[in-house]
Structures are given as structure tokens and as C-alpha cells.
Design a protein around this motif. Structure first.
Motif, PDB file in Angstrom:
ATOM      1  N   LYS A   1       4.079   5.531   8.299  1.00  0.00           N
ATOM      2  CA  LYS A   1       4.955   5.111   8.301  1.00  0.00           C
ATOM      3  C   LYS A   1       5.232   4.751   6.681  1.00  0.00           C
ATOM      4  O   LYS A   1       4.684   3.982   6.581  1.00  0.00           O
ATOM      5  N   VAL A   2       6.635   4.870   6.289  1.00  0.00           N
ATOM      6  CA  VAL A   2       6.997   4.105   5.376  1.00  0.00           C
ATOM      7  C   VAL A   2       7.582   3.606   5.248  1.00  0.00           C
ATOM      8  O   VAL A   2       8.844   3.285   6.215  1.00  0.00           O
ATOM      9  N   GLY A   3       7.727   2.042   4.526  1.00  0.00           N
ATOM     10  CA  GLY A   3       8.563   1.205   4.672  1.00  0.00           C
ATOM     11  C   GLY A   3       8.052  -0.048   4.859  1.00  0.00           C
ATOM     12  O   GLY A   3       6.782  -0.449   4.833  1.00  0.00           O
ATOM     13  N   THR A   4       8.712  -0.873   5.776  1.00  0.00           N
ATOM     14  CA  THR A   4       8.000  -2.316   7.045  1.00  0.00           C
ATOM     15  C   THR A   4       7.311  -2.328   7.877  1.00  0.00           C
ATOM     16  O   THR A   4       7.865  -2.069   8.925  1.00  0.00           O
ATOM     17  N   LEU A   5       5.850  -2.529   8.078  1.00  0.00           N
ATOM     18  CA  LEU A   5       5.308  -1.988   8.804  1.00  0.00           C
ATOM     19  C   LEU A   5       4.333  -3.785   9.492  1.00  0.00           C
ATOM     20  O   LEU A   5       4.685  -4.962   8.058  1.00  0.00           O
ATOM     21  N   TYR A   6       4.255  -4.110  10.503  1.00  0.00           N
ATOM     22  CA  TYR A   6       3.729  -5.136  11.285  1.00  0.00           C
ATOM     23  C   TYR A   6       2.337  -5.644  11.653  1.00  0.00           C
ATOM     24  O   TYR A   6       2.220  -3.991  12.664  1.00  0.00           O
TER      25      TYR A   6
ATOM     26  N   ILE B   1       0.766  -1.470   0.013  1.00  0.00           N
ATOM     27  CA  ILE B   1       0.324   0.105   0.167  1.00  0.00           C
ATOM     28  C   ILE B   1       0.906   1.254  -0.242  1.00  0.00           C
ATOM     29  O   ILE B   1       2.264   1.183   0.015  1.00  0.00           O
ATOM     30  N   PHE B   2      -0.102   2.744  -0.356  1.00  0.00           N
ATOM     31  CA  PHE B   2       0.817   3.668  -0.392  1.00  0.00           C
ATOM     32  C   PHE B   2       0.495   4.172   1.037  1.00  0.00           C
ATOM     33  O   PHE B   2      -0.124   3.973   2.021  1.00  0.00           O
ATOM     34  N   LYS B   3       1.474   4.961   1.871  1.00  0.00           N
ATOM     35  CA  LYS B   3       1.513   6.001   3.086  1.00  0.00           C
ATOM     36  C   LYS B   3      -0.350   6.879   3.002  1.00  0.00           C
ATOM     37  O   LYS B   3      -0.171   7.503   2.273  1.00  0.00           O
ATOM     38  N   GLY B   4      -0.828   6.418   3.506  1.00  0.00           N
ATOM     39  CA  GLY B   4      -1.565   7.396   3.974  1.00  0.00           C
ATOM     40  C   GLY B   4      -3.265   6.047   2.967  1.00  0.00           C
ATOM     41  O   GLY B   4      -4.121   7.220   3.854  1.00  0.00           O
ATOM     42  N   GLU B   5      -3.068   5.424   2.561  1.00  0.00           N
ATOM     43  CA  GLU B   5      -4.043   4.452   2.143  1.00  0.00           C
ATOM     44  C   GLU B   5      -4.671   3.416   3.408  1.00  0.00           C
ATOM     45  O   GLU B   5      -3.852   3.126   4.216  1.00  0.00           O
ATOM     46  N   GLY B   6      -5.756   2.982   2.871  1.00  0.00           N
ATOM     47  CA  GLY B   6      -6.902   3.054   4.348  1.00  0.00           C
ATOM     48  C   GLY B   6      -6.421   1.411   3.746  1.00  0.00           C
ATOM     49  O   GLY B   6      -6.585   0.891   2.406  1.00  0.00           O
ATOM     50  N   ILE B   7      -6.357   0.320   4.882  1.00  0.00           N
ATOM     51  CA  ILE B   7      -6.643  -0.688   4.484  1.00  0.00           C
ATOM     52  C   ILE B   7      -7.825  -1.667   5.646  1.00  0.00           C
ATOM     53  O   ILE B   7      -7.228  -1.407   6.808  1.00  0.00           O
ATOM     54  N   THR B   8      -8.714  -3.160   4.813  1.00  0.00           N
ATOM     55  CA  THR B   8      -9.206  -3.170   6.362  1.00  0.00           C
ATOM     56  C   THR B   8      -8.156  -4.359   7.057  1.00  0.00           C
ATOM     57  O   THR B   8      -8.011  -5.253   5.832  1.00  0.00           O
ATOM     58  N   VAL B   9      -8.436  -4.684   7.427  1.00  0.00           N
ATOM     59  CA  VAL B   9      -7.735  -5.826   8.453  1.00  0.00           C
ATOM     60  C   VAL B   9      -9.111  -6.967   9.770  1.00  0.00           C
ATOM     61  O   VAL B   9      -9.764  -6.088  10.734  1.00  0.00           O
TER      62      VAL B   9
END
Length: 229
Positions: free
Chosen positions: A87-92, A20-28
Motif C-alpha cells: 500500500k501507499v501511505g503510512t504503514l507500521y 521507500i517506494f511501493k514494492g521496494e524491499g527493506i530488511t527488518v
């Protein structure tokens, strides 16, 4: 007492996207999958999701039958979150911890299929996502930082006002984007037009959407014509 096989009951986190892009929303969505007779489920530990802006939802306990890795399970959604990476990069994506009460299968033949009641704590998977920066080339001139389709409405009751009469305007933006960090816009600017503090209100809506309303108040101190913004 027979030990419960791990694959017969477990928790699972399912994101709508992982790139995804920074600021883009996703659903978990957080589920409990099971093949045994579950009598109750409670959340032991909620996901923190510290690297995200989040909107949490408590779904209804609707049980559905699904296929997972070639096997048939029942599952129930216990938690859901709409998240926006900061943040940009790898997130968890943090796991969730659930505690389930279930009816264990008996070793001995039981004509009624009954077993002892047991409880088990299960934890969902930790999910890695890749967050990219927004592109800097060919950015539309009217891009305001929101990703996705949004409805925008501007409401101004009149277009003529007396000097020192309150001018009230309302800007409403609705959609799936990260409205939490959206700042007010300058809709009018003139040295003879006094602007007061802008009121903001965010309302969460179903299906991962939200609505943000900006209320503006101005006072015209002189006779002046302000061009359309």
C-alpha cells in the motif's frame, strides 16, 4: 529480589530504510539488547506484517557487542524479515515479543557475581514507514516493476523446431525485488504458435534476494518464422 532496570534488557526493531517506494524491499532485524547474563530467549509473538509481502528468516544466535545511545550492550538477532509494502501511505512494522531468561543482579555483595534466575517479556518498538508511489514520469521503457539490480537469463536450447515439436524455454530472474507478484511475460506471440500454461517457481535466497523461474512450452502448428522477441 532486585527489580531489573528496563534499560538493561529490551527488544529493538531496526529497519534498513523508513522512506521507500511501493514494492521496494527493506530488511527488518529484531534484536534483544542486554547488559545482564541472558541464559535463553524465545519468541512469544511473531510480527504479523499484514500490509507487506514478507520473507522470514531465523538467524543464528550470534552475540555481538554494540554501542546504543552512548552505552555498551550485547545483542542477539532473534528474527529477520525481508518485506515489501503493498500500500501507499503510512504503514507500521509490527513489534516482536520476546521472553528472556536471565541472571538478575543481587542486592547483596556476591563475590561470584551470581543472582537468581528470572524471566522477563519484552516487546520491540512499532516502526512507522512512509511508502511513496512509483514515479510516473521518465519511466524507462523496459521497466517491469522490480526495484534494484536483477540478473535476467533466457534459455532456449534450439532455434529451429519441427512442426508439432515441443518448444521449451526458461526465463530466470534473480535479485532483491518483489518477485512474488511478478507475472509471466509474453516472449513469443503468433497465431500458429500454441502456448501452454506457464509454470512458475520462486526460490528464496540469502541476503534478501530471490529467484523466480518461468517455464514455457509451445507447439508450432505450421511452418512459420517468429521474429526475435
Amino acid at each position: 529480589r532486585e527489580a531489573l532496570k528496563p534499560k538493561e534488557i529490551f527488544a529493538l526493531s531496526i529497519p534498513s530504510k523508513v522512506d521507500i517506494f511501493k514494492g521496494e524491499g527493506i530488511t527488518v532485524d529484531y534484536y534483544l539488547y542486554f547488559k545482564v547474563s541472558v541464559r535463553g530467549v524465545e519468541i512469544e509473538k511473531f510480527p504479523k506484517l499484514d500490509s507487506f509481502i514478507k520473507r522470514f528468516q531465523q538467524p543464528q544466535d550470534n552475540v555481538e557487542t554494540v554501542e546504543y545511545k552512548g552505552e555498551v550492550f550485547q545483542r542477539v538477532k532473534k528474527y529477520s524479515a525481508r518485506i515489501y509494502p503493498q500500500k501507499v501511505g503510512t504503514l507500521y512494522i509490527d513489534p516482536i515479543s520476546l521472553r528472556a531468561a536471565y541472571q538478575a543482579r543481587s542486592r547483596n555483595f556476591d563475590p561470584f557475581g551470581m543472582g537468581r534466575m528470572q524471566t522477563k517479556s519484552v516487546h520491540s518498538n512499532k516502526i512507522q514507514i512512509n511508502v511513496k508511489p512509483l514515479p510516473t514520469l521518465n519511466v524507462p521503457s523496459d521497466f517491469i516493476g522490480l526495484i534494484g539490480k536483477h540478473d535476467v537469463k533466457f534459455d532456449l536450447k534450439n532455434n529451429k523446431f519441427l512442426v508439432n515439436e515441443a518448444i521449451e524455454a526458461k526465463l530466470t530472474i534473480e535479485g532483491p525485488g518483489e518477485l512474488e507478484n511478478l507475472s509471466p511475460f509474453k516472449i513469443y506471440e503468433n497465431k500458429f504458435l500454441e502456448s501452454f500454461d506457464i509454470k512458475e517457481n520462486l526460490e528464496e535466497l540469502p541476503n534478501g534476494r530471490a529467484k523466480k523461474v518461468f517455464d514455457y512450452t509451445f507447439l508450432g502448428r505450421r511452418n512459420v518464422e517468429i521474429p526475435e522477441s
